[in-house]
Write an enzyme that holds these catalytic residues in place. Structure first.
Site, PDB file in Angstrom:
ATOM      1  N   LYS A  79      41.167  23.523  -1.957  1.00 28.12           N
ATOM      2  CA  LYS A  79      40.816  22.249  -2.585  1.00 28.12           C
ATOM      3  C   LYS A  79      42.055  21.390  -2.808  1.00 28.12           C
ATOM      4  O   LYS A  79      42.012  20.169  -2.652  1.00 28.12           O
ATOM      5  CB  LYS A  79      40.070  22.512  -3.889  1.00 28.12           C
TER       6      LYS A  79
ATOM      7  N   VAL B 183      22.375  25.229  -2.269  1.00 29.67           N
ATOM      8  CA  VAL B 183      22.634  23.789  -2.228  1.00 29.67           C
ATOM      9  C   VAL B 183      21.610  23.084  -1.348  1.00 29.67           C
ATOM     10  O   VAL B 183      21.102  22.015  -1.691  1.00 29.67           O
ATOM     11  CB  VAL B 183      24.069  23.496  -1.733  1.00 29.67           C
TER      12      VAL B 183
ATOM     13  N   GLY C 299      32.549  20.358  -6.934  1.00 38.31           N
ATOM     14  CA  GLY C 299      31.105  20.093  -6.931  1.00 38.31           C
ATOM     15  C   GLY C 299      30.654  18.726  -7.389  1.00 38.31           C
ATOM     16  O   GLY C 299      30.603  17.787  -6.594  1.00 38.31           O
TER      17      GLY C 299
END
Lengths: 428, 428
Positions: free
Chosen positions: B205, B14, B134
């Protein structure tokens, strides 16, 4: 800042939704913004009409200038629809330094650039999330979340009426006419459905999306538009046999600085996420160069969803006011408009026709495409019982549009070919 | 403000994506923010390792304090992952009045509240869009676009690894083990896949999403978690026969102020938009009381999508800095945590079992459910060739979880029943 005052233009379905939301969720909204939200005035046509939501009748007015010229009003929410009147009212509100929120796509597609410029000049906000795809926060996604990416293509099911009609035709085997009547009965289509079924409404939304995603000042006359009035039950059935669903989609695509914007009935492979968007729902599929593919799905219209978008805009405007930054967030088209040349456009195509049952008919067809250098991906043929005619469906491989159209014109002239028509096919 | 300086912690996948994006899109990003974006320092483990992107080697450092304590750095982007070190670094950066952007879900699920409080105290921003799903701008949608609505339920496919494995098992008929190896080979699963396949990653999440959507301080121990290691090819096949797709979904649902958060393999009706989310993609389905149902779909991980989310956060932070409003946008859990009682939870259930082929076996089964007041919606039975055993699949109507589990325990004790297992079924 401990109070903002709002003037509402229009008290129809969406207006009622906004008032209901501001009343019911008052406490929570005020907690979020840290200030009281006061609905000051509502423009109506008739003060005495019964309302679906409780409101102090002294707030109702038939005189728009009690709102537009009222120094006590900070934010004007325009929900009267139409273009001319709304344009004049919003322009006046902006010149009077009022922030404006609108759900009016017709207006934003036609005068968006001018009004945004006026807003900027007056250091006012002009928000219009509800103008495209009701409850889907697509405008915000384009300006905020996807801001770092380079968007290449958007495909949208952005008109709920036509999507409802095509869903009905597809799943219940109804004709176009019967599906339209059903849509009208449920309030998904208007008495005069022209703007929806001819693709104009979808085109306006694609204009607004193109402004935001590409900073290109696309106008309505730049959009190639074809509606759904020629789509038949049979088109849907035979597309389905080859694995496709017919949807009215808007496509806005940029390549090498050229843009192509169009609205037309299009075949989507059944596996495509947009193919399963049913009934009055909307969805926008976005292709970013880094992000890849994302989709935003939700209700395209209705009191609740549209009111939510309007009030989300309201929260943004109030936040901007509190920070003293109204007018700072406005992006306007900056690039020039270069339409993509027809000769550069490529696509797959779906051809449907009837063919007289004579020896050699079929090879005549395949020979034609072969000579023109267009190869075929899928082919379906079946006899039509009781007639000396076969039903033929073809999906071509990717071909230049100009070349395909030339071939199609030749094909139509074959003595053995009847009722030929074609649609674009979108890749999976 | 004509310049912002950035310190980057971590130069893996990333990190490389972020550097690439800042380099390649420099001009466009600076045009949007109106100021120069300077990458000042990058924390690496080894300065001499070859890099996939061009960078001035003097910018690389192995000393984190050259970034955290550097008065010239305005924004710290944390991409090293893990919890303890990242926690210490971010805390120090915030105390040094630096704005922070992180993609670290483990950290935000565990210490999110504390870090957000610290950010607020120091009038700094802490953005973490990339920590959930993402490339999907779901956090921003929850805080901005859906802010005016009251969210009732979220269902998410928020772990790409398990979705890839289940897709493989479903479409290519691979076993769990082979699908896992395939995922590892493609880099979708780690060498130690525990956190993904046991549902922990998805649970983190859901914790973050619950904080934002409901303002409830859900913790990891509040989430009921079941992974996919027990899901077999046969479960998938027989679910499919009844019209369902098995997905690992996270569900966070609020009713009457009580919250239920869980992650488990769940049957979704094939027509459910989440059922067609394939491979490593993610999607979050949101039910709002006014908005109805919306879905946000996109890539859940990967260099490009995650970098886009990080840089979108960066643009927000820079905008906030320019406006002098960093730290103002932070929302934190405010309500208390009231877990929904097990006795209040209702659902449909899918039961799979083998049944010895004896007279009366089947009615024993149906009698049991009848006695317990649980009615059956769907039923499928077929003999297993060469064995005196039948394969049985059942979908119940909605029933109290406690009652269903009691019935299931009784059923397992029947002498004729073998290999019984069950999954939750989500409504369409």
């Amino acid at each position: 800042m401990d109070k903002v005052s709002i003037g509402l233009l229009g008290f129809g379905t969406v207006g009622t939704g906004v008032v209901r939301l501001l009343t019911k969720e008052r406490e929570r909204l005020e907690e979020r913004t840290g200030c009281a939200i006061q609905l000051e005035k509502v423009l109506v046509r008739n003060k005495n009409r019964p309302r679906k939501v409780l409101i102090d009748s002294r707030k109702l007015t038939t005189d728009v200038y009690e709102i537009l010229d009222n120094p006590g009003i900070d934010i004007v929410i325009e929900l009267i629809g139409g273009v001319d009147r709304a344009y004049r009212y919003i322009l006046r509100a902006l010149k009077n330094k009022k922030n404006v929120i609108t759900a009016n796509k017709d207006l934003m597609a036609e005068y968006g650039e001018e009004l945004l410029l006026e807003a900027k000049k007056n250091r006012c906000d002009l928000y219009y999330e509800a103008s495209v795809a009701g409850g889907i926060p697509i405008l915000r996604a384009l300006t905020d979340s996807l801001a770092a990416d380079r968007i290449q293509k958007m495909i949208g099911i952005v008109n709920g009426t036509t999507n409802y009609i095509l869903s009905k035709m597809s799943h219940e085997g109804l004709s176009y006419e019967k599906s339209l009547v059903s849509a009208q009965r449920l309030g998904f289509a208007e008495a005069d459905p022209t703007s929806d079924v001819e693709g104009l409404d979808a085109a306006r939304k694609m204009v607004i999306l193109s402004h935001l995603a590409y900073s290109i000042p696309v106008k309505m006359e730049d959009v190639k538009i074809k509606g759904i009035t020629d789509v038949t039950r049979e088109d849907i059935v035979y597309a389905q046999k080859l694995g496709y669903t017919i949807k009215l989609v808007g496509i806005a695509e940029v390549s090498n600085g050229d843009i192509d914007v169009r609205v037309e009935p299009t075949l989507l492979p059944n596996g495509h996420p947009l193919a399963s968007v049913e009934n009055e729902n909307n969805a926008i599929y976005v292709y970013g160069s880094l992000l890849g593919e994302t989709m935003f799905y939700g209700p395209g219209a209705g009191e609740g969803p549209t009111a939510i978008s309007v009030v989300s805009d309201l929260l943004s405007v109030i936040r901007n006011m509190a920070l003293g930054v109204t007018g700072h967030h406005i992006f306007m088209p900056k690039k020039e408009m270069h339409p993509k040349k027809d000769s550069l456009i490529e696509s797959q195509f779906f051809v449907r026709l009837h063919m007289k049952d004579k020896p050699g008919s079929f090879s005549k067809l395949t020979d034609l495409f072969k000579e023109q250098g267009i190869s075929l991906e899928k082919l379906y043929q079946e006899p039509i019982i009781g007639q000396d005619v076969a039903e033929v469906s073809i999906v071509t491989h990717r071909a230049h549009k100009v070349l395909f159209e030339k071939s199609f014109d030749m094909l139509k002239k074959f003595e053995v070919v009847l009722n030929a028509k074609y649609f674009r096919v979108e890749r999976g």
